[in-house]
Design a protein around this motif. Structure first.
Motif, short mmCIF file in Angstrom:
data_model
loop_
_atom_site.label_atom_id
_atom_site.label_comp_id
_atom_site.label_asym_id
_atom_site.label_seq_id
_atom_site.Cartn_x
_atom_site.Cartn_y
_atom_site.Cartn_z
N ILE A 33 0.84 -1.20 0.00
CA ILE A 33 0.00 0.00 0.00
C ILE A 33 0.87 1.25 0.00
O ILE A 33 0.62 2.20 -0.75
CB ILE A 33 -0.96 -0.01 1.20
CG1 ILE A 33 -2.00 -1.13 1.02
CG2 ILE A 33 -1.64 1.34 1.38
CD1 ILE A 33 -2.78 -1.46 2.28
N TYR A 37 0.25 2.61 -3.62
CA TYR A 37 -0.81 3.62 -3.53
C TYR A 37 -0.28 4.99 -3.11
O TYR A 37 -0.53 5.98 -3.77
CB TYR A 37 -1.90 3.16 -2.56
CG TYR A 37 -3.03 4.16 -2.45
CD1 TYR A 37 -3.92 4.33 -3.50
CD2 TYR A 37 -3.18 4.96 -1.32
CE1 TYR A 37 -4.93 5.26 -3.43
CE2 TYR A 37 -4.20 5.88 -1.24
CZ TYR A 37 -5.07 6.04 -2.29
OH TYR A 37 -6.07 6.98 -2.22
N ASN A 41 0.75 6.29 -6.63
CA ASN A 41 -0.64 6.59 -7.02
C ASN A 41 -1.28 5.47 -7.83
O ASN A 41 -2.08 5.70 -8.73
CB ASN A 41 -0.69 7.91 -7.80
CG ASN A 41 -2.08 8.50 -7.79
OD1 ASN A 41 -2.84 8.31 -6.85
ND2 ASN A 41 -2.41 9.23 -8.84
N GLU A 42 -0.93 4.21 -7.52
CA GLU A 42 -1.52 3.04 -8.16
C GLU A 42 -2.57 2.45 -7.23
O GLU A 42 -2.37 2.40 -6.02
CB GLU A 42 -0.47 1.96 -8.44
CG GLU A 42 0.62 2.37 -9.40
CD GLU A 42 1.69 1.29 -9.51
OE1 GLU A 42 1.36 0.09 -9.37
OE2 GLU A 42 2.85 1.65 -9.74
N MET A 43 -3.67 1.96 -7.77
CA MET A 43 -4.70 1.34 -6.94
C MET A 43 -4.24 -0.04 -6.48
O MET A 43 -3.55 -0.74 -7.22
CB MET A 43 -6.02 1.24 -7.68
CG MET A 43 -7.17 0.81 -6.80
SD MET A 43 -7.31 1.66 -5.20
CE MET A 43 -7.80 3.29 -5.70
#
Length: 55
Positions: A33, A37, A41-43
């Protein structure tokens, strides 16, 4: 929070974004995470849908 079935959970607050809650978080998931994330900025899978609004 009402999602005890998904414990442990974490809420991540990034500037300019709504807070997001991840469930079933262990050390490896926390690293994923943070790296994907927060930093890139990746899901990431494991998002718990929000069913409330902040007052």
């Amino acid at each position: 929070m009402g999602y005890c079935h998904a414990e442990p959970t974490i809420e991540v607050k990034c500037p300019g974004k709504d807070p997001i809650v991840f469930g079933h978080v262990d050390n490896n998931r926390a690293d994923e995470i943070l790296t994907k994330y927060v930093m890139n900025n990746e899901m990431v899978e494991g998002v718990i849908p929000v069913n409330y609004e902040t007052i």
